[in-house]
Design an enzyme around this catalytic site. Structure first.
Site, short mmCIF file in Angstrom:
data_model
loop_
_atom_site.label_atom_id
_atom_site.label_comp_id
_atom_site.label_asym_id
_atom_site.label_seq_id
_atom_site.Cartn_x
_atom_site.Cartn_y
_atom_site.Cartn_z
N GLY A 27 -88.95 -21.74 77.33
CA GLY A 27 -88.58 -22.97 76.66
C GLY A 27 -89.69 -23.99 76.83
O GLY A 27 -90.57 -23.83 77.68
N TYR A 28 -89.61 -25.04 76.05
CA TYR A 28 -90.67 -26.04 76.00
C TYR A 28 -90.14 -27.40 76.44
O TYR A 28 -89.23 -27.94 75.82
CB TYR A 28 -91.28 -26.08 74.59
CG TYR A 28 -91.96 -24.77 74.31
CD1 TYR A 28 -93.29 -24.58 74.62
CD2 TYR A 28 -91.23 -23.69 73.83
CE1 TYR A 28 -93.89 -23.35 74.43
CE2 TYR A 28 -91.82 -22.46 73.64
CZ TYR A 28 -93.15 -22.29 73.94
OH TYR A 28 -93.74 -21.07 73.78
N ILE A 29 -90.74 -27.92 77.48
CA ILE A 29 -90.39 -29.24 77.99
C ILE A 29 -91.08 -30.31 77.15
O ILE A 29 -90.57 -31.40 76.96
CB ILE A 29 -90.78 -29.36 79.47
CG1 ILE A 29 -89.98 -28.34 80.29
CG2 ILE A 29 -90.57 -30.77 79.99
CD1 ILE A 29 -90.44 -28.18 81.71
N GLU A 84 -86.77 -28.91 75.24
CA GLU A 84 -86.47 -29.42 73.91
C GLU A 84 -86.13 -28.22 73.05
O GLU A 84 -86.88 -27.26 73.00
CB GLU A 84 -87.69 -30.14 73.33
CG GLU A 84 -88.14 -31.35 74.12
CD GLU A 84 -89.43 -31.94 73.58
OE1 GLU A 84 -89.94 -31.47 72.53
OE2 GLU A 84 -89.93 -32.89 74.20
#
Length: 156
Positions: A27-29, A84
């Site tokens: 996942g992408y912070i 996000e």
């Protein structure tokens, strides 16, 4: 430095399960700069991740800087709550190519905005090697420069 090209494969290699493969959950912070958390699980039936990693990538499509930091399971779990969009799950097969390079074939399972997406990436030791590369026919369309196919956008 990471130097890579991405393709949308037309076909899959035969005997796919004979190649080394792992499940990646990521996942992408942040998307600018790209900050990713990832767990890497060997598909041996244990269901346990082998490694947890925080990655920061500079801007750039085919060529960019990439920094990795190992995480604990607890750190990965905590950071995963801050992503996000969605966590993406995919199985990555590592397939040797005739020229000594390796193809990383990703079969997306969940969290991806394009259901059933298949993508293959090749990393290169230099820009010259990337420019000289002639992909096998099964690789299909080159989408390296298409930001729609970057994992940070696929998780939205």
């Amino acid at each position: 430095m990471e130097i890579e090209r991405k393709y949308l494969p037309l076909d899959l290699p035969r005997d796919l399960e004979s190649y080394p493969h792992k499940r990646l959950t990521q996942g992408y912070i942040s998307r600018d700069p790209v900050i990713r958390v990832r767990s890497i699980e060997t598909l041996d039936g244990s269901g346990q991740a082998d490694r947890y990693v925080l990655t920061v990538k500079s801007s750039g499509l085919a060529v960019h800087q990439e920094y990795e930091l190992d995480l604990t399971r607890s750190q990965f779990d905590s950071l995963s709550e801050k992503v996000e969009g969605h966590l993406i799950s995919k199985v990555r097969y590592v397939i040797p190519l005739d020229n000594g390079l390796k193809a990383e074939l990703d079969l997306f399972e969940s969290g991806c905005r394009i259901p059933g997406l298949r993508m293959v990436e090749v990393e290169f030791p230099s820009v010259e090697a990337m420019n000289a590369f002639r992909p096998p026919a099964w690789f299909g369309k080159d989408v390296t420069e298409d930001y729609h196919y970057h994992n940070s956008n696929l998780s939205l």
